[in-house]
Motif scaffolding. Structure first.
Motif: not given
Ligand code: 8DG
Ligand code: CA
Ligand code: CA
Length: 325
Positions: A139, A128-133, A135-136
């Motif tokens: 997520l 949840k703290k590294n959502k940039e890792k 893909n759609h």
């Protein structure tokens, strides 16, 4: 495959052994990434689940199909000591625990989970703290994690089926929709909803160019969005939609229902019945069915049933509706 881990029914006399074998199967798939061992444990578990009496020893289990020497030894260890060292070790291993936790998310497979764990992300909280890792797809998997893990009661799928059929019929009477997967196998609940749709004018063999498959399918999905059933899209191609739906988005239910994973595939009518067979599963049953077909001189896959070595034109799938009646 849907994310829910396989479960063994509690009224089976070998329930506890099956659960252990399925735990080992998940370990082989998610952590060791050994698909052969994964299948071997599942096959043994499914054999034991169908066995009417409690097995009393590894040797007895060994006589059943799919139970080999190594699994028989594990059954002996479990029957004698009440546990399995291998399973205890797996449960205590931090890396296995982290990989198992991360693969709960739809779209995170064993390889992605390992990559995340190697980069220091070991829990859902970390994710949840590294959502940039992500893909759609991942997520969306994370957003609906709790909902996607809930089993879907059969009655709810029946209602969703009715909504889909009505929407399609309002569009064109020539649509046919069938919900496959565990639902079609008669299970009381399912992990996700696998819908196959066809239109009786849409044929693979004649390849009618006037039939704009991509547009027709997009219209179908759009109408399910418009009525409120589909609430999110993971991916949409020419013939496959992956996304999320909610029954209470389209009709009043006593209380709000969870968001469910929904897959829709749009299939030519002359391949429809082989596709129904394939997507009904189970995948272990499909393997046995294909082997059986081969032993009779036929190749069976999700598109057709035909004599080994024949060309596409000689397919039998035109008559294949007989297969699923
Ligand atoms: P569940 O959702 O209730 O957990 O069970 P399921 O309906 O049996 O499983 P599924 O993962 O949704 O797959 C649906 C059917 O698709 C399955 O029963 C058989 C067929 N199938 C295979 N192999 C594969 C595969 O590799 N991926 C997918 N998505 N489906 C497969 O035989
Ligand atoms: Ca599925
Ligand atoms: Ca399913």
């Amino acid at each position: 495959m849907s994310k829910r881990k396989a479960q063994s029914s509690e009224n089976n006399p070998n329930h506890d052994i099956c659960e252990l074998l399925l735990e080992l199967a998940d370990y082989e798939r998610n952590v060791s990434r050994n698909i052969h061992k994964y299948n071997a444990y599942r096959k043994a578990a499914s054999t034991l689940a169908a066995h009417p009496t409690r097995v009393k020893s590894g040797a007895e289990a060994r006589k059943l199909p799919g139970v080999g020497e190594r699994i028989a030894k594990k059954i002996d260890e479990f029957l004698e000591t009440g546990k399995l060292r291998k399973v205890e070790n797996i449960r205590n291993d931090d890396s296995s625990k982290a990989i198992n936790e991360l693969t709960r998310v739809s779209g995170i497979g064993p390889a992605k989970a390992k990559e995340l764990v190697d980069s220091g992300i070991k829990s859902i909280e970390d994710l949840k703290k590294n959502k940039e890792k992500l893909n759609h797809h991942q997520l969306i998997g994370l957003r609906y994690l709790e909902d996607f893990e809930k089993r879907i009661p059969r009655e709810e799928i029946q209602q969703i089926e009715a909504v889909i059929k009505k929407q399609l019929a309002d569009n064109d009477e020539k649509y046919v929709a069938t919900i496959c997967g565990s639902y079609r196998r008669g299970k009381a609940d399912s992990g996700d909803i696998d819908v196959l749709v066809t239109h009786t004018d849409y044929m693979y063999t004649t390849r009618d160019k006037s039939h704009n498959k991509s547009k027709v399918f997009k219209d179908v999905v759009a109408s399910l969005e418009k009525c409120g059933l589909i609430v999110d899209t993971i991916s949409q191609g020419d013939s496959k939609f992956m996304g999320a739906c909610r029954l209470s988005g389209v009709q009043k239910t006593p209380k709000e229902t969870p968001v469910r994973r929904l897959d829709i595939r749009f299939i030519p009518y002359d391949q429809f019945y082989c596709a129904i067979l394939y997507f009904t599963g189970s995948d272990l049953f499909n393997k046995e069915m294909r082997t059986h077909a081969l032993s009779k001189g036929f190749t069976l896959n999700e598109y057709s049933l035909r004599p080994v070595g024949s060309t596409d034109k000689e397919r039998l799938s035109g008559d294949s509706s007989l297969l699923v009646q």
